[in-house]
Design an enzyme around this catalytic site. Structure first.
Site, PDB file in Angstrom:
ATOM      1  N   GLY A 108       5.696  50.699  47.493  1.00  0.00           N
ATOM      2  CA  GLY A 108       6.293  50.811  46.164  1.00  0.00           C
ATOM      3  C   GLY A 108       6.651  49.454  45.585  1.00  0.00           C
ATOM      4  O   GLY A 108       6.615  49.257  44.367  1.00  0.00           O
ATOM      5  N   ALA A 109       7.000  48.527  46.469  1.00  0.00           N
ATOM      6  CA  ALA A 109       7.384  47.204  45.971  1.00  0.00           C
ATOM      7  C   ALA A 109       6.168  46.459  45.422  1.00  0.00           C
ATOM      8  O   ALA A 109       6.285  45.675  44.472  1.00  0.00           O
ATOM      9  CB  ALA A 109       8.066  46.401  47.069  1.00  0.00           C
ATOM     10  N   GLY A 129      40.347  42.629  29.932  1.00  0.00           N
ATOM     11  CA  GLY A 129      40.312  43.977  29.365  1.00  0.00           C
ATOM     12  C   GLY A 129      38.962  44.262  28.732  1.00  0.00           C
ATOM     13  O   GLY A 129      37.938  43.697  29.112  1.00  0.00           O
ATOM     14  N   GLY A 130      39.002  45.134  27.732  1.00  0.00           N
ATOM     15  CA  GLY A 130      37.752  45.520  27.060  1.00  0.00           C
ATOM     16  C   GLY A 130      37.066  44.362  26.374  1.00  0.00           C
ATOM     17  O   GLY A 130      35.896  44.463  25.986  1.00  0.00           O
TER      18      GLY A 130
HETATM   19  C1  HXC Z   1      48.936  38.189  21.401  1.00  0.00           C
HETATM   20  C2  HXC Z   1      48.759  36.549  23.005  1.00  0.00           C
HETATM   21  C3  HXC Z   1      47.875  37.356  23.741  1.00  0.00           C
HETATM   22  C4  HXC Z   1      47.550  38.643  23.228  1.00  0.00           C
HETATM   23  C5  HXC Z   1      48.146  35.500  24.794  1.00  0.00           C
HETATM   24  N1  HXC Z   1      48.896  35.425  23.692  1.00  0.00           N
HETATM   25  N2  HXC Z   1      47.512  36.682  24.857  1.00  0.00           N
HETATM   26  N3  HXC Z   1      49.293  36.964  21.843  1.00  0.00           N
HETATM   27  N4  HXC Z   1      48.096  39.009  22.049  1.00  0.00           N
HETATM   28  N5  HXC Z   1      46.712  39.456  23.858  1.00  0.00           N
HETATM   29  C6  HXC Z   1      49.721  34.310  23.284  1.00  0.00           C
HETATM   30  C7  HXC Z   1      50.932  34.121  24.183  1.00  0.00           C
HETATM   31  O1  HXC Z   1      51.989  34.949  23.754  1.00  0.00           O
HETATM   32  C8  HXC Z   1      51.250  32.655  23.969  1.00  0.00           C
HETATM   33  O2  HXC Z   1      51.920  32.504  22.758  1.00  0.00           O
HETATM   34  C9  HXC Z   1      49.864  32.041  23.779  1.00  0.00           C
HETATM   35  O3  HXC Z   1      49.005  33.116  23.432  1.00  0.00           O
HETATM   36  C10 HXC Z   1      49.331  31.421  25.029  1.00  0.00           C
HETATM   37  O4  HXC Z   1      49.476  32.335  26.085  1.00  0.00           O
HETATM   38  P1  HXC Z   1      50.163  31.946  27.476  1.00  0.00           P
HETATM   39  O5  HXC Z   1      50.494  33.198  28.163  1.00  0.00           O
HETATM   40  O6  HXC Z   1      51.250  30.967  27.255  1.00  0.00           O
HETATM   41  O7  HXC Z   1      48.937  31.198  28.185  1.00  0.00           O
HETATM   42  P2  HXC Z   1      48.531  31.215  29.690  1.00  0.00           P
HETATM   43  O8  HXC Z   1      49.706  31.024  30.567  1.00  0.00           O
HETATM   44  O9  HXC Z   1      47.396  30.254  29.795  1.00  0.00           O
HETATM   45  O10 HXC Z   1      47.991  32.698  29.973  1.00  0.00           O
HETATM   46  C11 HXC Z   1      46.846  33.171  29.299  1.00  0.00           C
HETATM   47  C12 HXC Z   1      46.665  34.667  29.572  1.00  0.00           C
HETATM   48  C13 HXC Z   1      47.966  35.424  29.253  1.00  0.00           C
HETATM   49  C14 HXC Z   1      46.274  34.862  31.054  1.00  0.00           C
HETATM   50  C15 HXC Z   1      45.491  35.136  28.714  1.00  0.00           C
HETATM   51  O11 HXC Z   1      48.428  35.029  27.965  1.00  0.00           O
HETATM   52  C16 HXC Z   1      47.791  36.905  29.238  1.00  0.00           C
HETATM   53  O12 HXC Z   1      47.774  37.550  30.299  1.00  0.00           O
HETATM   54  N6  HXC Z   1      47.683  37.480  28.054  1.00  0.00           N
HETATM   55  C17 HXC Z   1      47.543  38.909  27.891  1.00  0.00           C
HETATM   56  C18 HXC Z   1      46.187  39.348  28.333  1.00  0.00           C
HETATM   57  C19 HXC Z   1      45.971  40.788  28.048  1.00  0.00           C
HETATM   58  O13 HXC Z   1      46.475  41.655  28.783  1.00  0.00           O
HETATM   59  N7  HXC Z   1      45.298  41.053  26.907  1.00  0.00           N
HETATM   60  C20 HXC Z   1      45.095  42.345  26.455  1.00  0.00           C
HETATM   61  C21 HXC Z   1      43.886  42.820  27.236  1.00  0.00           C
HETATM   62  S1  HXC Z   1      43.457  44.425  26.768  1.00  0.00           S
HETATM   63  P3  HXC Z   1      53.061  31.387  22.568  1.00  0.00           P
HETATM   64  O14 HXC Z   1      53.512  31.570  21.146  1.00  0.00           O
HETATM   65  O15 HXC Z   1      54.123  31.706  23.556  1.00  0.00           O
HETATM   66  O16 HXC Z   1      52.407  30.083  22.831  1.00  0.00           O
HETATM   67  C22 HXC Z   1      42.306  44.146  25.642  1.00  0.00           C
HETATM   68  C23 HXC Z   1      41.785  45.416  25.091  1.00  0.00           C
HETATM   69  C24 HXC Z   1      40.529  45.188  24.373  1.00  0.00           C
HETATM   70  O17 HXC Z   1      41.949  43.100  25.323  1.00  0.00           O
HETATM   71  C25 HXC Z   1      39.914  46.523  24.219  1.00  0.00           C
HETATM   72  C26 HXC Z   1      38.604  46.402  23.591  1.00  0.00           C
HETATM   73  C27 HXC Z   1      37.908  47.743  23.678  1.00  0.00           C
END
Ligand code: HXC
Length: 515
Positions: A405-406, A170-171
Site C-alpha cells: 500500500g505504501a 485559547g481559540g
Molecule cells: C485584555 C489583556 C489580555 C486579554 C493580556 N492583556 N491579555 N487584556 N484581554 N486577553 C493585557 C494585560 O492586562 C496587561 O495589561 C497587558 O496586556 C500585558 O499583559 P501581561 O499579563 O502583563 O503580560 P505577560 O506577563 O507577558 O503575560 C502575557 C499573557 C497573559 C501570558 C498573554 O497576559 C495572559 O495570560 N493573558 C490572558 C490570556 C488568555 O487567557 N486569553 C484569553 C484566551 S481565550 P496592562 O495594562 O497591565 O499592561 C481566547 C478565546 C478566543 O482567546 C476564542 C476564539 C474562538
C-alpha cells in the site's frame, strides 16, 4: 507649520506610532521581541508599507476599557511589497492591551483579509497577543469567528502565512491553524488551547507554558508549526524566503528564478548511495540536496514525523514540492503523523501550482496496535486522496523499496503520477522478500528437510523474481529505469515537458477527505 489641520494629523500619527508607550516598548524589547512596527518594517521591502486603519479605535465600554487609549487598537495593518510583490500584512501589537483582539482590532484584520482576497495577494499575519480581549466579551469572540471564516474562504486561493511571535492562547490558535504555514519563534512563541493553570486544575498535570506550547513542542510533538526561527529577525527572513516558492494566488505560477546550477548536472555520488543490503539505512536528504538546485532546499516540519521528509526546492529555477520517505527513521515507514504531514504538503503544493517530486523508499505502513487504534486507516487514506486529487505535474522516483500500500500511496502511476522513474536498486512488490516467501511458500518450507535452507532459497527466488524494477517497468508502471547519477537531469527534463499539463476533476461542491 502653518496648516493647523496638518499639524493635528501629525500629532495624531505621532501618538499612534508611540504604540503602548516607551515603557511597554522597552518591556517588549527586554523580552527579546520587536514591536509590531519594527517587525513590519523588517519584513517588507524598505519604504513600501502603506498603513490602513491607523486611526481606528475600540468601542469597548465595560470593565474599565472606556476611555482607554489603544493606538491602532493593538494591531498594525496594511500592505507593502516583498521582492517587489504586493503582500498584505497585519501585526498584533503586544504593547497595546497585550495585543488582545477586540471588535475593532478584529475588523482591521478582516479588512486586510478581504483586500488580500480581492487583489489576489498573499497575507502574512504576525501574531503576538493575549487572545480575546476580555473586556469586549462576545464582540471579541465574534471577531475571531469572522477571521476564521475568511481564513477558510482564502484557503487555496491566496497563500496565508502566520508567524507566532508571542503568546497565542485559547481559540486564538485557530486562525493560524487555518492558514497554510505557521512559523514559530523559539523561546517567545507559545500556542495552546488551554494554558498550564487550567490543565493543572482539570487534570492535575504540571507543565510549563514553554514545554506545553513552545516552538519545540509545536514543531516536533504536535506538528502544528511548520518552521522554527531563532528570533524575530530570522522568522521574518524566513517569511520572505517561503514566499519565494509560492505564487500570489492559485491562478498564477510560482516565481521562477534564474538558476546557475546546470539542469543537466550529473551526480555520480548517487550511484553508490543506496546500500546493496536493503535493510541498511541511508539519508534521503543527501539525495534531495544533490538533485535540487544548489541552495534551494527548505525543509518543512523537519522534526515532526521525521520518517517522511517534505519541503520546498527548485529544479531548473522552478519551485517544486519534494516529498520522500526517510530510511534513517523507522525505516521510512508510513505512520499516522507521517501520513498527515505528506497529505497536507501535497495539498499545499497542489493548491499553489507547485509540481510534486516524490522519492520512494518505504517498506510499508508501520505495524502495531498504536497505529491501528490511532486510525492509521483514515490517516493513511489522506495520502492516497491528496495525491489522487492533485492536478499539478507529479514526478516519482523509486529509489529502493516500494512495497504494498505504501508503494501505491507514494504517488504511484495508478494514483496519477505523470512520470515514474526507478533506480536499478528499486524493489517494487506487494511485500518484502522475507515476508512474501514465508507466506506463499509456508508449506514447502515447513515440509523441507532443512526449513531454514529452504526459506533462504525461497527468499532468494522471490528476490530474483520481484525485488527489482523490471516487472513494474514491463507493465508500464515505471516509465524508465535510470542511472541514479542522472536523476537531476531526468527530473528537470520531465518537469519542463509537463510544465503546461492541464488536468481536470469532475465538478462537485468539494470532496470529503478522510480525516
Ligand atoms: C485584555 C489583556 C489580555 C486579554 C493580556 N492583556 N491579555 N487584556 N484581554 N486577553 C493585557 C494585560 O492586562 C496587561 O495589561 C497587558 O496586556 C500585558 O499583559 P501581561 O499579563 O502583563 O503580560 P505577560 O506577563 O507577558 O503575560 C502575557 C499573557 C497573559 C501570558 C498573554 O497576559 C495572559 O495570560 N493573558 C490572558 C490570556 C488568555 O487567557 N486569553 C484569553 C484566551 S481565550 P496592562 O495594562 O497591565 O499592561 C481566547 C478565546 C478566543 O482567546 C476564542 C476564539 C474562538
Amino acid at each position: 507649520m502653518t496648516n493647523p489641520r496638518l499639524k493635528e494629523l501629525r500629532q495624531r500619527l505621532a501618538q499612534i506610532h508611540q504604540m503602548g508607550g516607551p515603557e511597554r516598548v522597552e518591556r517588549q524589547h527586554q523580552a527579546g521581541k520587536w514591536t509590531a512596527r519594527e517587525r513590519i518594517a523588517y519584513l517588507l521591502d524598505p519604504g513600501t508599507f502603506e498603513e490602513i486603519g491607523a486611526h481606528i479605535r475600540h468601542r469597548g465600554q465595560g470593565l474599565g476599557l472606556s476611555g482607554v487609549e489603544a493606538p491602532a487598537d493593538g494591531v498594525v495593518t496594511g500592505f507593502g511589497r516583498i521582492e517587489g510583490r504586493v503582500v498584505y500584512v497585519y501585526a498584533q501589537d503586544f504593547t497595546v492591551l497585550g495585543g488582545s483582539l477586540g471588535e475593532m482590532h478584529a475588523a482591521k484584520i478582516q479588512r486586510i483579509q478581504d483586500l488580500a482576497m480581492a487583489s489576489g495577494a498573499p497575507i502574512i499575519g504576525l501574531n503576538d497577543s493575549g487572545g480575546a480581549r476580555i473586556q469586549e466579551g462576545v464582540d471579541s469572540l465574534n471577531g475571531y469567528g469572522e477571521i476564521f471564516k475568511r481564513n477558510t474562504w482564502a484557503s487555496g486561493v491566496i497563500p496565508q502565512i502566520t508567524v507566532i511571535m508571542g503568546p497565542s492562547a485559547g481559540g486564538a490558535v485557530y486562525s493560524p491553524a487555518l492558514t497554510d504555514l505557521i512559523i514559530m519563534v523559539r523561546g517567545t512563541a507559545q500556542m495552546f488551547i488551554t494554558g498550564p493553570q487550567v490543565i493543572q486544575a482539570v487534570t492535575g498535570e504540571t507543565v510549563t507554558a514553554e514545554a506545553l506550547g513552545g516552538a519545540e513542542a509545536q514543531m516536533a510533538r504536535a506538528g502544528v508549526a511548520h518552521l522554527l526561527a531563532d528570533d524575530d529577525q530570522a522568522a521574518l527572513t524566513l517569511v520572505r524566503r517561503v514566499l519565494g516558492y509560492l505564487p500570489n494566488n492559485y491562478l498564477e505560477e510560482p516565481p521562477v528564478v534564474a538558476s546557475d546550477d546546470p539542469p543537466n548536472r550529473i551526480v555520480p555520488a548517487l550511484r553508490d548511495l543506496v546500500p546493496l543490503d536493503p535493510a541498511k539505512p541511508y539519508d534521503v536528504l543527501t539525495v534531495i540536496q544533490a538533485v535540487v538546485d544548489q541552495g534551494s532546499w527548505l525543509e518543512v516540519q523537519p522534526t515532526f514525523a521525521p520518517n517522511v521528509v517534505v519541503g520546498f526546492a527548485r529544479l531548473g529555477g522552478h519551485p517544486v514540492g519534494v516529498l520522500a520517505n526517510q530510511p534513517r527513521v523507522l525505516a521510512g515507514t508510513l505512520d499516522i503523523d507521517g501520513s498527515d504531514k505528506l497529505a497536507r504538503f501535497v495539498r499545499l503544493c497542489d493548491a499553489f501550482n507547485l509540481p510534486l517530486i516524490t522519492l520512494v523508499d518505504t517498506p510499508g505502513y508501520l505495524p502495531g496496535t498504536a497505529q491501528e487504534y490511532g486510525g492509521i486507516i483514515r490517516h493513511g487514506a489522506k495520502v492516497l486522496y491528496a495525491y489522487a486529487e492533485a492536478v499539478v505535474p507529479k514526478l516519482t522516483v523509486i529509489l529502493r523499496k516500494a512495497y504494498g500500500g505504501a508503494y501505491l500511496a507514494m504517488c504511484s502511476r495508478s494514483l496519477g503520477a505523470d512520470l515514474v522513474l526507478a533506480w536499478p536498486t528499486a524493489e517494487i512488490a506487494v511485500m518484502g522478500p522475507e515476508g512474501a516467501a514465508n507466506i506463499i511458500f509456508r508449506e514447502e518450507i515447513g515440509q523441507a528437510a532443512d526449513p531454514e535452507a529452504a526459506r533462504a532459497a525461497k527468499v532468494q527466488e522471490y528476490r530474483e523474481r520481484f525485488a527489482h524494477p523490471y516487472v513494474a517497468a514491463a507493465r508500464g508502471y515505471v516509465d524508465a529505469v535510470i542511472d541514479p547519477a542522472e536523476t537531476r537531469l531526468r527530473l528537470v527534463a520531465g518537469l519542463m515537458a509537463l510544465y503546461n499539463k492541464h488536468e481536470a476533476r469532475p465538478p462537485r461542491r468539494h470532496g470529503n477527505i478522510p480525516l
